[in-house]
Design a protein around this motif. Sequence first.
Motif, PDB file in Angstrom:
ATOM      1  N   UNK A 257       4.198  -8.324  -5.305  1.00  0.00           N
ATOM      2  CA  UNK A 257       3.906  -7.412  -4.213  1.00  0.00           C
ATOM      3  C   UNK A 257       4.929  -7.671  -3.106  1.00  0.00           C
ATOM      4  N   UNK A 258       5.595  -6.612  -2.678  1.00  0.00           N
ATOM      5  CA  UNK A 258       6.709  -6.756  -1.750  1.00  0.00           C
ATOM      6  C   UNK A 258       6.216  -6.940  -0.323  1.00  0.00           C
ATOM      7  N   UNK A 259       7.076  -7.515   0.494  1.00  0.00           N
ATOM      8  CA  UNK A 259       6.730  -7.789   1.883  1.00  0.00           C
ATOM      9  C   UNK A 259       6.814  -6.524   2.732  1.00  0.00           C
ATOM     10  N   UNK A 260       6.171  -6.569   3.880  1.00  0.00           N
ATOM     11  CA  UNK A 260       6.338  -5.548   4.910  1.00  0.00           C
ATOM     12  C   UNK A 260       7.448  -6.000   5.846  1.00  0.00           C
ATOM     13  N   UNK A 261       8.100  -5.026   6.495  1.00  0.00           N
ATOM     14  CA  UNK A 261       9.156  -5.373   7.427  1.00  0.00           C
ATOM     15  C   UNK A 261      10.180  -4.275   7.570  1.00  0.00           C
ATOM     16  N   UNK A 262      11.282  -4.605   8.215  1.00  0.00           N
ATOM     17  CA  UNK A 262      12.364  -3.642   8.410  1.00  0.00           C
ATOM     18  C   UNK A 262      13.087  -3.411   7.086  1.00  0.00           C
ATOM     19  N   UNK A 263      13.326  -2.159   6.748  1.00  0.00           N
ATOM     20  CA  UNK A 263      13.934  -1.837   5.460  1.00  0.00           C
ATOM     21  C   UNK A 263      15.278  -2.527   5.226  1.00  0.00           C
ATOM     22  N   UNK A 264      16.205  -2.539   6.185  1.00  0.00           N
ATOM     23  CA  UNK A 264      17.472  -3.234   5.920  1.00  0.00           C
ATOM     24  C   UNK A 264      17.274  -4.701   5.551  1.00  0.00           C
ATOM     25  N   UNK A 265      16.329  -5.360   6.217  1.00  0.00           N
ATOM     26  CA  UNK A 265      16.039  -6.757   5.916  1.00  0.00           C
ATOM     27  C   UNK A 265      15.452  -6.903   4.519  1.00  0.00           C
ATOM     28  N   UNK A 266      14.537  -6.005   4.161  1.00  0.00           N
ATOM     29  CA  UNK A 266      13.910  -6.061   2.839  1.00  0.00           C
ATOM     30  C   UNK A 266      14.906  -5.775   1.729  1.00  0.00           C
ATOM     31  N   UNK A 267      15.820  -4.822   1.949  1.00  0.00           N
ATOM     32  CA  UNK A 267      16.827  -4.515   0.929  1.00  0.00           C
ATOM     33  C   UNK A 267      17.744  -5.716   0.695  1.00  0.00           C
ATOM     34  N   UNK A 268      18.080  -6.426   1.760  1.00  0.00           N
ATOM     35  CA  UNK A 268      18.855  -7.665   1.588  1.00  0.00           C
ATOM     36  C   UNK A 268      18.028  -8.719   0.852  1.00  0.00           C
TER      37      UNK A 268
ATOM     38  N   UNK B 139       0.816  -1.216   0.000  1.00  0.00           N
ATOM     39  CA  UNK B 139       0.000   0.000   0.000  1.00  0.00           C
ATOM     40  C   UNK B 139       0.845   1.260   0.000  1.00  0.00           C
ATOM     41  N   UNK B 140       2.117   1.161   0.450  1.00  0.00           N
ATOM     42  CA  UNK B 140       2.992   2.328   0.538  1.00  0.00           C
ATOM     43  C   UNK B 140       4.257   2.200  -0.327  1.00  0.00           C
ATOM     44  N   UNK B 141       4.435   1.081  -1.002  1.00  0.00           N
ATOM     45  CA  UNK B 141       5.656   0.840  -1.778  1.00  0.00           C
ATOM     46  C   UNK B 141       5.387   1.072  -3.269  1.00  0.00           C
ATOM     47  N   UNK B 142       5.917   2.161  -3.788  1.00  0.00           N
ATOM     48  CA  UNK B 142       5.676   2.534  -5.193  1.00  0.00           C
ATOM     49  C   UNK B 142       6.727   1.883  -6.078  1.00  0.00           C
ATOM     50  N   UNK B 143       6.611   0.587  -6.253  1.00  0.00           N
ATOM     51  CA  UNK B 143       7.618  -0.154  -7.001  1.00  0.00           C
ATOM     52  C   UNK B 143       7.493   0.018  -8.505  1.00  0.00           C
TER      53      UNK B 143
END
Length: 336
Positions: free
Chosen positions: A307-318, A141-145
């Motif tokens: 659709x990307x996951x929710x979570x901590x940004x450093x974890x998602x970037x990895x 809902x907030x990730x403009x991929x």
Amino acid sequence: MKSAGSTPSAKPRLTTSAMIASIAAEGQRTKPAPFGHALVELARSREDIVGMTADLGKYTDLHIFAQAFPDRYYQMGMAEQLLFGAASGLAAEGFMPFATTYAVFASRRAYDFIHQTIAEEDRNVKIACALPGLTSGYGPSHQAAEDLALFRAMPNMTVIDPCDAHEIEQIVPAIAAHRGPVYMRLLRGQVPLVLDEYNYRFELGKAALLRDGADVLIISSGIMTMRALEAAQALSDDRINVGVLHVPTIKPLDTEAILREAGKPGRLVVVAENHTVIGGLGEAVAALLMRSGVHPTFRQIGLPDEFLAAGALPTLHDRYGTSTAEVKRQIKEWLR
């Protein structure tokens, strides 16, 4: 004293605040609200500039403009379609609106209003949108991929993906000098400083070779230029020479610079972007190379078509391959 079962090298446990953490690395130089301060500075000499937002002034750094020019600030409420329709109307009357919201709202909720009232009419509206790509951990809902793909396809629209605070400060006056609609991805809050170390100057429609390298060329935009530069430095320790071509203007593309650099023989060419691999900079570069008969070994680093996951940004970037460590790892793997 640590217990026998402790693991000193383990990463610190991330909290929910990491979902909205700054993209700056620990200890990295930053600058507060470069967009808001640059717009205020420009508006001192440009009385036609107005600031507009859809209930997100604080979260797009436009509140700084509101404090400096309250009579030129328009808070439109949670109504993005109204925001852009009104911006078009003000532009028709000779004003230059800088309209801000989140990238998901501009690219999805108000796309038709931007298309019909701003782009088709070629209105002089500057759209600056926060939370581009994977810069929020709050889920789809907030990730403009996919915002770059959508706005690249819109006629008359100039599309820009800045890297850092230094560049944003230069982009604001540059797009004000450009006649026509602009979509600009926005980095807000404490924004990293990177490009000032490279004597960089933003030019609309131009790419910049920040460093050269004989083994790999990374063509990048936005925050991935910061990651590309970090990865290039790390790879130099492994005697891998990596060049970085920063492409802030996604449309119009600097075809001359891309063909010149990608056409140098013997290099792996990697496009890195904070965007889905569909329809963004990677596919724009790939199509350009194919049409021009330039055929390097080509790879993409970008967000997957999901659709990307929710979570901590450093974890998602990895997880999605856009962290500095993952950029380095993927390039080493492709060179084997």
